[in-house]
Design a protein around this motif. Sequence first.
Motif, PDB file in Angstrom:
ATOM      1  N   SER A  73      16.238  28.223   6.544  1.00  0.00           N
ATOM      2  CA  SER A  73      14.822  29.027   6.797  1.00  0.00           C
ATOM      3  C   SER A  73      14.697  30.232   5.704  1.00  0.00           C
ATOM      4  N   LYS A  74      15.700  30.498   4.956  1.00  0.00           N
ATOM      5  CA  LYS A  74      15.766  31.436   3.534  1.00  0.00           C
ATOM      6  C   LYS A  74      15.145  30.527   2.687  1.00  0.00           C
ATOM      7  N   VAL A  75      15.655  29.410   2.528  1.00  0.00           N
ATOM      8  CA  VAL A  75      15.064  28.581   1.181  1.00  0.00           C
ATOM      9  C   VAL A  75      13.623  28.323   1.570  1.00  0.00           C
ATOM     10  N   ALA A  76      13.446  28.016   2.686  1.00  0.00           N
ATOM     11  CA  ALA A  76      12.158  27.592   2.953  1.00  0.00           C
ATOM     12  C   ALA A  76      11.110  28.759   2.781  1.00  0.00           C
ATOM     13  N   GLU A  77      11.648  30.024   3.128  1.00  0.00           N
ATOM     14  CA  GLU A  77      10.699  31.105   3.144  1.00  0.00           C
ATOM     15  C   GLU A  77      10.544  31.559   1.486  1.00  0.00           C
ATOM     16  N   ALA A  78      11.508  31.276   0.718  1.00  0.00           N
ATOM     17  CA  ALA A  78      11.575  31.372  -0.815  1.00  0.00           C
ATOM     18  C   ALA A  78      10.786  30.776  -1.553  1.00  0.00           C
ATOM     19  N   ILE A  79      10.687  29.368  -0.883  1.00  0.00           N
ATOM     20  CA  ILE A  79       9.825  28.388  -1.661  1.00  0.00           C
ATOM     21  C   ILE A  79       8.256  28.766  -1.260  1.00  0.00           C
ATOM     22  N   CYS A  80       8.006  28.962   0.084  1.00  0.00           N
ATOM     23  CA  CYS A  80       6.560  29.398   0.428  1.00  0.00           C
ATOM     24  C   CYS A  80       6.041  30.549  -0.231  1.00  0.00           C
ATOM     25  N   ASN A  81       6.998  31.598  -0.034  1.00  0.00           N
ATOM     26  CA  ASN A  81       6.637  32.810  -1.057  1.00  0.00           C
ATOM     27  C   ASN A  81       6.212  32.575  -2.382  1.00  0.00           C
ATOM     28  N   ALA A  82       7.040  31.851  -3.072  1.00  0.00           N
ATOM     29  CA  ALA A  82       7.031  31.660  -4.523  1.00  0.00           C
ATOM     30  C   ALA A  82       5.702  30.846  -4.773  1.00  0.00           C
ATOM     31  N   ALA A  83       5.340  29.675  -3.757  1.00  0.00           N
ATOM     32  CA  ALA A  83       4.309  29.108  -3.850  1.00  0.00           C
ATOM     33  C   ALA A  83       2.800  29.693  -3.724  1.00  0.00           C
ATOM     34  N   GLU A  84       2.955  30.909  -3.045  1.00  0.00           N
ATOM     35  CA  GLU A  84       1.748  31.653  -2.685  1.00  0.00           C
ATOM     36  C   GLU A  84       1.769  32.808  -3.881  1.00  0.00           C
ATOM     37  N   LYS A  85       2.662  33.535  -4.094  1.00  0.00           N
ATOM     38  CA  LYS A  85       2.673  34.695  -5.387  1.00  0.00           C
ATOM     39  C   LYS A  85       2.819  34.106  -6.838  1.00  0.00           C
ATOM     40  N   TRP A  86       3.585  32.922  -7.102  1.00  0.00           N
ATOM     41  CA  TRP A  86       3.802  32.467  -8.218  1.00  0.00           C
ATOM     42  C   TRP A  86       2.931  31.098  -8.472  1.00  0.00           C
ATOM     43  N   GLY A  87       2.732  30.254  -7.613  1.00  0.00           N
ATOM     44  CA  GLY A  87       2.489  28.842  -7.811  1.00  0.00           C
ATOM     45  C   GLY A  87       3.498  28.232  -8.627  1.00  0.00           C
ATOM     46  N   PHE A  88       4.561  28.911  -9.194  1.00  0.00           N
ATOM     47  CA  PHE A  88       5.482  28.038 -10.127  1.00  0.00           C
ATOM     48  C   PHE A  88       6.993  28.616  -9.401  1.00  0.00           C
ATOM     49  N   PHE A  89       8.236  27.875  -9.403  1.00  0.00           N
ATOM     50  CA  PHE A  89       9.314  28.109  -9.267  1.00  0.00           C
ATOM     51  C   PHE A  89      10.217  27.107  -9.949  1.00  0.00           C
ATOM     52  N   GLN A  90      11.564  27.701 -10.270  1.00  0.00           N
ATOM     53  CA  GLN A  90      12.745  26.572 -10.630  1.00  0.00           C
ATOM     54  C   GLN A  90      13.365  26.485  -9.153  1.00  0.00           C
ATOM     55  N   VAL A  91      13.978  25.085  -9.315  1.00  0.00           N
ATOM     56  CA  VAL A  91      15.104  25.063  -8.126  1.00  0.00           C
ATOM     57  C   VAL A  91      16.230  24.433  -8.894  1.00  0.00           C
ATOM     58  N   ILE A  92      17.467  24.600  -8.240  1.00  0.00           N
ATOM     59  CA  ILE A  92      18.708  24.465  -8.673  1.00  0.00           C
ATOM     60  C   ILE A  92      19.560  23.955  -7.559  1.00  0.00           C
ATOM     61  N   ASN A  93      20.412  23.134  -7.690  1.00  0.00           N
ATOM     62  CA  ASN A  93      21.090  22.283  -6.374  1.00  0.00           C
ATOM     63  C   ASN A  93      20.346  21.599  -5.565  1.00  0.00           C
ATOM     64  N   HIS A  94      19.468  20.950  -6.228  1.00  0.00           N
ATOM     65  CA  HIS A  94      18.460  20.301  -5.544  1.00  0.00           C
ATOM     66  C   HIS A  94      18.719  18.763  -4.984  1.00  0.00           C
ATOM     67  N   GLY A  95      19.914  18.347  -5.279  1.00  0.00           N
ATOM     68  CA  GLY A  95      20.429  17.032  -4.940  1.00  0.00           C
ATOM     69  C   GLY A  95      19.999  15.698  -5.712  1.00  0.00           C
ATOM     70  N   VAL A  96      19.271  15.821  -6.884  1.00  0.00           N
ATOM     71  CA  VAL A  96      19.122  14.784  -7.695  1.00  0.00           C
ATOM     72  C   VAL A  96      20.349  14.740  -8.560  1.00  0.00           C
ATOM     73  N   PRO A  97      21.111  13.633  -8.634  1.00  0.00           N
ATOM     74  CA  PRO A  97      22.018  13.613  -9.569  1.00  0.00           C
ATOM     75  C   PRO A  97      21.775  13.972 -11.069  1.00  0.00           C
ATOM     76  N   LEU A  98      22.633  14.780 -11.724  1.00  0.00           N
ATOM     77  CA  LEU A  98      22.518  15.083 -13.233  1.00  0.00           C
ATOM     78  C   LEU A  98      22.374  14.027 -14.216  1.00  0.00           C
ATOM     79  N   GLU A  99      22.984  12.942 -13.413  1.00  0.00           N
ATOM     80  CA  GLU A  99      23.024  11.740 -14.718  1.00  0.00           C
ATOM     81  C   GLU A  99      21.852  11.309 -14.588  1.00  0.00           C
ATOM     82  N   VAL A 100      21.049  11.136 -13.525  1.00  0.00           N
ATOM     83  CA  VAL A 100      19.455  10.683 -13.426  1.00  0.00           C
ATOM     84  C   VAL A 100      18.748  11.512 -14.111  1.00  0.00           C
ATOM     85  N   LEU A 101      19.045  12.746 -14.422  1.00  0.00           N
ATOM     86  CA  LEU A 101      18.232  13.562 -15.294  1.00  0.00           C
ATOM     87  C   LEU A 101      18.704  13.180 -16.733  1.00  0.00           C
TER      88      LEU A 101
END
Length: 361
Positions: A73-101
């Motif tokens: 719920s904290k993650v969801a809150e931070a994301i929605c808050n950033a989407a409203e206040k900034w429209g931009f944010f960075q995410v880390i530990n997102h689950g996409v393997p670094l090798e793919v990147l």
Amino acid sequence: MAPTLSTAQLSNPAEVTEFVVNKGNGVKGLSETGLRALPDQYIQPFEERLINKFVNETDEAIPVIDMSNPDESKVAEAICNAAEKWGFFQVINHGVPLEVLDNVKAATHRFFNLPVEEKSKFTKENSLSTNVRFGTSFSPRAEKALEWKDYLSLFFVSEAEAEQYWPDVCRNEALEYMNKSKTMVRKLLEYLGKNLNVKELDETKESLFMGSIRVNLNYYPVCPNPDLTVGVGRHSDVSSLTILLQDQIGGLHVRSLSSGNWVHVPPVPGSFVINIGDAMQILSNGRYKSVEHRVLANGNNNRISVPIFVNPKPESVIGPLPEVTANGEEPIYRDIVYSDYVRYFFKKAHDGKKTVDFAKI
Ligand SMILES: COc1cc(/C=C/C(=O)SCCNC(=O)CCNC(=O)[C@H](O)C(C)(C)COP(=O)(O)OP(=O)(O)OC[C@H]2O[C@@H](n3cnc4c(N)ncnc43)[C@H](O)[C@@H]2OP(=O)(O)O)ccc1O
Ligand SMILES: O=C(O)CCC(=O)C(=O)O
Ligand SMILES: [Fe+2]
């Protein structure tokens, strides 16, 4: 061998355009001629240049959100808050393997390092599919000043279509990158949707928010006079959500909604930069904001970035969601066919946030 242009050719705008745009050398080819001065058609009006003095005066920063946080719920809150206040944010530990990147970054370099004869097979004129397009700047025919960027744009239709038409040197890596990012995208859309009273990301909502996907490979070569031009001019994306992978060079700047300052988005290894696009702004009736951003040209380093544009289906009608207006909130956008909106965006030069006016009531 590096392409060549004589001094006389470099000072003739028609010859430069022929070389960069029509012959498919791109700004990468131009940069590799070793030119010392920026050709005139890349000189941006003074007000469009990013003057570092104004950028560095601010200590504002877009939020960096750890998606591995067990308190969802904290993650969801931070994301929605950033989407409203900034429209931009960075995410880390997102689950996409670094090798793919790493693989898609390597594939991007491989594509742009191909000889011009190979890359030119994918220009609008030559590409065997309208879903694959190698180009330069944004909309060269509509622009008064060109942008210092080349790109390969890949619109996903099916694995079979990609197998047939996407360039061999980057196809598998781009597909893997797109496919492996989908779980994270769904999670982000679920959080953003719940905050708008959208109970679940069912088939209808999934098709509306993420019914089509485009992956762009962007290449920004070293520029002789970076202060006079831009890598990408001020714009907001027309997507629902954009997932951006950038390398370690930096240069992306975002306009702060609260101060109006241009704020640098520092490269964070292994992260994604996420931004709200116009389609999401419209669907959320302005609750979430698509925000102006732009990219500096760089005098010392080549830079790459790989955005995934997550969009409605082209034929979807987008407008403020019933879940948002159910409480009597007045819709501020009209219903519009998404492909009409995107065509309007592509028809003109980058112009900040003006595209969204097209959908205003
Ligand atoms: C920031 O710098 C950029 C950004 C971009 C790309 C950003 C995005 O893609 S955001 C997500 C856009 N959404 C979608 O692509 C999904 C929905 N797609 C559609 O509705 C359709 O595919 C369509 C985009 C509307 C195109 O349909 P159609 O009319 O059948 O196709 P065309 O006749 O080929 O295109 C019309 C017109 O648009 C321009 N254009 C089309 N595709 C691209 C592209 N990938 N990149 C740049 N420009 C494109 C093109 O100018 C066409 O006009 P012509 O005069 O050339 O005929 C990309 C590049 C950046 O620098
Ligand atoms: O390269 C970047 O950092 C941003 C590119 C961008 O804004 C776009 O492709 O829409
Ligand atoms: Fe963008």
